[in-house]
Write a protein that holds these residues in place. Sequence first.
Motif, PDB file in Angstrom:
ATOM      1  N   UNK A 289     -34.522  61.320 -90.397  1.00  7.96           N
ATOM      2  CA  UNK A 289     -35.685  62.217 -90.010  1.00  7.96           C
ATOM      3  C   UNK A 289     -35.286  62.691 -88.558  1.00  7.96           C
ATOM      4  N   UNK A 290     -34.955  64.139 -88.640  1.00  4.29           N
ATOM      5  CA  UNK A 290     -34.571  64.540 -87.357  1.00  4.29           C
ATOM      6  C   UNK A 290     -35.789  64.540 -86.426  1.00  4.29           C
ATOM      7  N   UNK A 291     -35.406  63.963 -85.065  1.00  3.01           N
ATOM      8  CA  UNK A 291     -36.467  63.908 -84.083  1.00  3.01           C
ATOM      9  C   UNK A 291     -36.373  65.118 -83.210  1.00  3.01           C
ATOM     10  N   UNK A 292     -37.541  65.962 -83.233  1.00  2.00           N
ATOM     11  CA  UNK A 292     -37.704  67.157 -82.333  1.00  2.00           C
ATOM     12  C   UNK A 292     -38.698  66.834 -81.264  1.00  2.00           C
ATOM     13  N   UNK A 293     -38.320  67.064 -80.034  1.00  2.28           N
ATOM     14  CA  UNK A 293     -39.211  67.047 -78.962  1.00  2.28           C
ATOM     15  C   UNK A 293     -40.358  67.655 -79.156  1.00  2.28           C
ATOM     16  N   UNK A 294     -40.420  68.996 -79.857  1.00  5.46           N
ATOM     17  CA  UNK A 294     -41.600  69.741 -80.082  1.00  5.46           C
ATOM     18  C   UNK A 294     -42.867  69.038 -80.787  1.00  5.46           C
ATOM     19  N   UNK A 295     -42.248  68.197 -81.665  1.00  8.31           N
ATOM     20  CA  UNK A 295     -43.278  67.554 -82.559  1.00  8.31           C
ATOM     21  C   UNK A 295     -43.155  66.046 -82.486  1.00  8.31           C
ATOM     22  N   UNK A 296     -42.750  65.759 -81.064  1.00  4.94           N
ATOM     23  CA  UNK A 296     -42.401  64.097 -80.893  1.00  4.94           C
ATOM     24  C   UNK A 296     -43.420  63.303 -81.115  1.00  4.94           C
ATOM     25  N   UNK A 297     -44.635  63.450 -80.953  1.00  7.79           N
ATOM     26  CA  UNK A 297     -45.728  62.343 -81.062  1.00  7.79           C
ATOM     27  C   UNK A 297     -46.117  62.169 -82.702  1.00  7.79           C
ATOM     28  N   UNK A 298     -46.011  63.521 -83.438  1.00  5.85           N
ATOM     29  CA  UNK A 298     -46.584  63.394 -84.749  1.00  5.85           C
ATOM     30  C   UNK A 298     -45.294  62.879 -85.395  1.00  5.85           C
ATOM     31  N   UNK A 299     -44.146  63.048 -85.197  1.00  6.89           N
ATOM     32  CA  UNK A 299     -42.857  62.573 -85.857  1.00  6.89           C
ATOM     33  C   UNK A 299     -42.988  60.911 -85.582  1.00  6.89           C
ATOM     34  N   UNK A 300     -43.288  60.537 -84.367  1.00  9.02           N
ATOM     35  CA  UNK A 300     -43.344  59.013 -84.170  1.00  9.02           C
ATOM     36  C   UNK A 300     -44.483  58.487 -84.841  1.00  9.02           C
ATOM     37  N   UNK A 301     -45.508  59.244 -84.935  1.00  8.60           N
ATOM     38  CA  UNK A 301     -46.788  58.646 -85.660  1.00  8.60           C
ATOM     39  C   UNK A 301     -46.378  58.624 -87.264  1.00  8.60           C
ATOM     40  N   UNK A 302     -45.772  59.427 -87.772  1.00  8.36           N
ATOM     41  CA  UNK A 302     -45.499  59.685 -89.021  1.00  8.36           C
ATOM     42  C   UNK A 302     -44.753  58.382 -89.481  1.00  8.36           C
ATOM     43  N   UNK A 303     -43.414  58.189 -88.571  1.00  8.83           N
ATOM     44  CA  UNK A 303     -42.480  57.119 -88.667  1.00  8.83           C
ATOM     45  C   UNK A 303     -43.235  55.792 -88.819  1.00  8.83           C
ATOM     46  N   UNK A 304     -44.199  55.444 -87.684  1.00  6.94           N
ATOM     47  CA  UNK A 304     -44.811  54.320 -87.719  1.00  6.94           C
ATOM     48  C   UNK A 304     -45.533  54.187 -89.168  1.00  6.94           C
ATOM     49  N   UNK A 305     -46.257  55.212 -89.264  1.00  5.72           N
ATOM     50  CA  UNK A 305     -47.200  54.984 -90.451  1.00  5.72           C
ATOM     51  C   UNK A 305     -46.326  54.635 -91.742  1.00  5.72           C
ATOM     52  N   UNK A 306     -44.993  55.025 -91.952  1.00  6.54           N
ATOM     53  CA  UNK A 306     -44.153  54.725 -92.941  1.00  6.54           C
ATOM     54  C   UNK A 306     -43.875  53.128 -92.648  1.00  6.54           C
ATOM     55  N   UNK A 307     -43.633  52.877 -91.632  1.00  6.99           N
ATOM     56  CA  UNK A 307     -42.963  51.373 -91.179  1.00  6.99           C
ATOM     57  C   UNK A 307     -44.452  50.411 -91.674  1.00  6.99           C
ATOM     58  N   UNK A 308     -45.610  50.931 -91.322  1.00  7.51           N
ATOM     59  CA  UNK A 308     -46.700  50.223 -91.654  1.00  7.51           C
ATOM     60  C   UNK A 308     -46.908  49.958 -93.365  1.00  7.51           C
ATOM     61  N   UNK A 309     -46.583  51.114 -94.092  1.00  9.72           N
ATOM     62  CA  UNK A 309     -46.653  50.971 -95.365  1.00  9.72           C
ATOM     63  C   UNK A 309     -45.607  50.241 -96.120  1.00  9.72           C
ATOM     64  N   UNK A 310     -44.778  49.948 -95.272  1.00 11.20           N
ATOM     65  CA  UNK A 310     -43.680  49.272 -95.931  1.00 11.20           C
ATOM     66  C   UNK A 310     -43.831  47.575 -95.671  1.00 11.20           C
ATOM     67  N   UNK A 311     -44.914  47.454 -94.719  1.00 18.77           N
ATOM     68  CA  UNK A 311     -45.209  45.928 -94.651  1.00 18.77           C
ATOM     69  C   UNK A 311     -45.498  44.941 -95.704  1.00 18.77           C
ATOM     70  N   UNK A 312     -46.223  45.527 -96.742  1.00 24.80           N
ATOM     71  CA  UNK A 312     -46.666  44.589 -97.852  1.00 24.80           C
ATOM     72  C   UNK A 312     -45.302  44.402 -98.667  1.00 24.80           C
ATOM     73  N   UNK A 313     -44.180  45.112 -98.446  1.00 25.23           N
ATOM     74  CA  UNK A 313     -43.069  44.776 -99.014  1.00 25.23           C
ATOM     75  C   UNK A 313     -42.129  43.634 -98.679  1.00 25.23           C
ATOM     76  N   UNK A 314     -42.585  43.101 -97.590  1.00 25.29           N
ATOM     77  CA  UNK A 314     -41.797  41.846 -96.981  1.00 25.29           C
ATOM     78  C   UNK A 314     -41.714  40.941 -98.025  1.00 25.29           C
ATOM     79  N   UNK A 315     -40.270  40.389 -98.384  1.00 23.76           N
ATOM     80  CA  UNK A 315     -40.162  39.280 -98.831  1.00 23.76           C
ATOM     81  C   UNK A 315     -40.105  37.763 -98.099  1.00 23.76           C
ATOM     82  N   UNK A 316     -41.557  37.358 -98.637  1.00 28.78           N
ATOM     83  CA  UNK A 316     -41.810  36.050 -97.609  1.00 28.78           C
ATOM     84  C   UNK A 316     -40.635  34.986 -97.836  1.00 28.78           C
TER      85      UNK A 316
END
Length: 635
Positions: free
Chosen positions: A366-393
Amino acid sequence: MAENKFYGDSATQEMRQVAEDLGIQTVWDRELLQQPHCGFGLLGICCKNCNLGPCRIDPFNPNGPKLGVCGADADVIAARNLLRHITAGSACHNDHGRELTKAFKLAAQGKAPGYQITDESKLKVLAQEYGVKVEGRSPQDIAVDLADRIFAEYGQQEGELVLIQRAPKKTKEMWRKLGIMPRGIDREVVEALARTNMGVDNDYRSLMRHGMRVALSDGWGGSMIATELTDILFRSPRPLDSRVNLGVLKYDQVNILVHGHVPVLSDMIAQAASDPELIKLAKEKGASGITVAGICCTALEVLIRRGVPVAGNFLQQELALVTGVVEMLIVDLQCVMPSLPNIASNFHTKVVSTSPRAHFPGSEYVEFKEEQGYEIAKKLIQTAIENYPNRNQEKVHIPRATENLISGFTTEYIFEMLGGKTLSTYKPLNDGVAMGRIRGVAGVVGCDNPKMQSGETHIKLIKELLKNDVLVVQTGCAATACGKEGLLTPETAFKYAGKGLQEICEAVGCPPILHMGPCVDNSRILTACCEIVGAGGLGVGLDELPVVGIAPEWMSEKAIAIGWYFVASGALVIFGQPFPVYGAKNMTNFVTKEVEELTGGKWAFEIDPLKMAKITIEHMNSKRKALNLKPMMYQ
Ligand code: BF8
């Protein structure tokens, strides 16, 4: 787990066992498989710069080759190889500075909405140094002009760098006399590559002189630019508390790791992680919140400015994934092991690479561009959150170990710390050295390396230095190693400090170990040394100071570049293991002895941390004697 089966801090030992149990290969396993390392490579006497070879010099067999096919001897081969190492290391720091300049300009133009100028007074000081008019102008206008001047300095062909003018007069005259004053930033890197081509520069001394010029363009150029602009954009650090080691990861939170070097990305991730929308989403997915933690130097960028916890240093990057609780690892560049996507594939962890300069097969890009820095960061964090239930306990294992640490000491903050808000001065430090309470200052910096005892080298060395009244400054993974041992808290460090050092630290209210940030912030050590000279009483050149740089477990070419800019600036630098040079007799003599006649600095190589401390102390004693300082008060 068998006791002391593995080296390192307790979390590292614990996670190495977990990795072994899961059948996951790590850096230590691969290091063992490489043993014995190639002898010609270690000695610096193999050359593959052209297709007459590859050639090697055989120092063991009297009838073996003593010259490459072109006629290059061991010294030329080792010097060319070393110059290429210095150049690659410098190029990394210089490119880092360029990235910051780009983000800085976009922020000033209002094109990168997540970034702002946060330290206006530092902006003005830097602008004036670059000859940019500041009176009556907005910070944005000043910053745009400043960015353009800095970009121009990258391509500059003649003259001298701006920030190197901060050095004492005597030191600058030495560089001019030797012809090693850097003229531009990119220019020195390009010339180094041209010189090391077959049949260009065939004199090891000349190659090394250029090596110093390249290194100086890093320390007083690209690295210093990176430090200054990062402070202006993301705030100038002041000491703050945080925590360090793999135990900062959380069972019940979404864990996101930032790894690499350029804070343009990591700072934005750290900012976006506190977005209420994202915290709400994390809760909806069953987590109690979001933890952002760092690996390697980018960790230290967000540590010193935001107090973001440090998950680990270089050797712990794979182990962090083995905890099974990392939803996303976001990387940019430098010191990022290519093994990471493969290790992540054993878990639910997503690896995301973000820099067009650094691609990792097996990761998502996911190319990081300063012009959309906050948006890209938010999107990445959102994807990480969605990955949380996939954790293998069943695969979750977080070691308990964490320690408190204090970091964020800058050249400017040291003024305040020593002199108070009204009296801006380094004099109490100089007086402490002159009166024999402090023996000198050691920079204990650099990487951690599986060839060494992974961190223990740093700890043994630093305890010995403190005992002998040496004030320690730190950056990089070496600082993280000491943090994990609890040494970066004033209480712990005081326990080991000699009486003289304790007295000074108590009087001025500073700990005996000052964490100054990531590796690019070694430039802060240079500027602090300039302030020490400026405060008077300890000579007039950097070479006169009782100062030593030590990288006990270095591994990166960047460490070679850093070491060389300190040697070129007049310091003794000690590496735990030699860079590849020992197969070339005259080169070895040059780097360990002859160069001292030129710059006042030189290299020493010593693997034993107690012997490293002894070399440091003896060197400081000889500098003290030359300055005619008082004998040490308590020893
Ligand atoms: O620049 S200390 S392993 S992380 S090279 Fe890399 Fe070495 Fe760590 Fe940062 Ni520095």
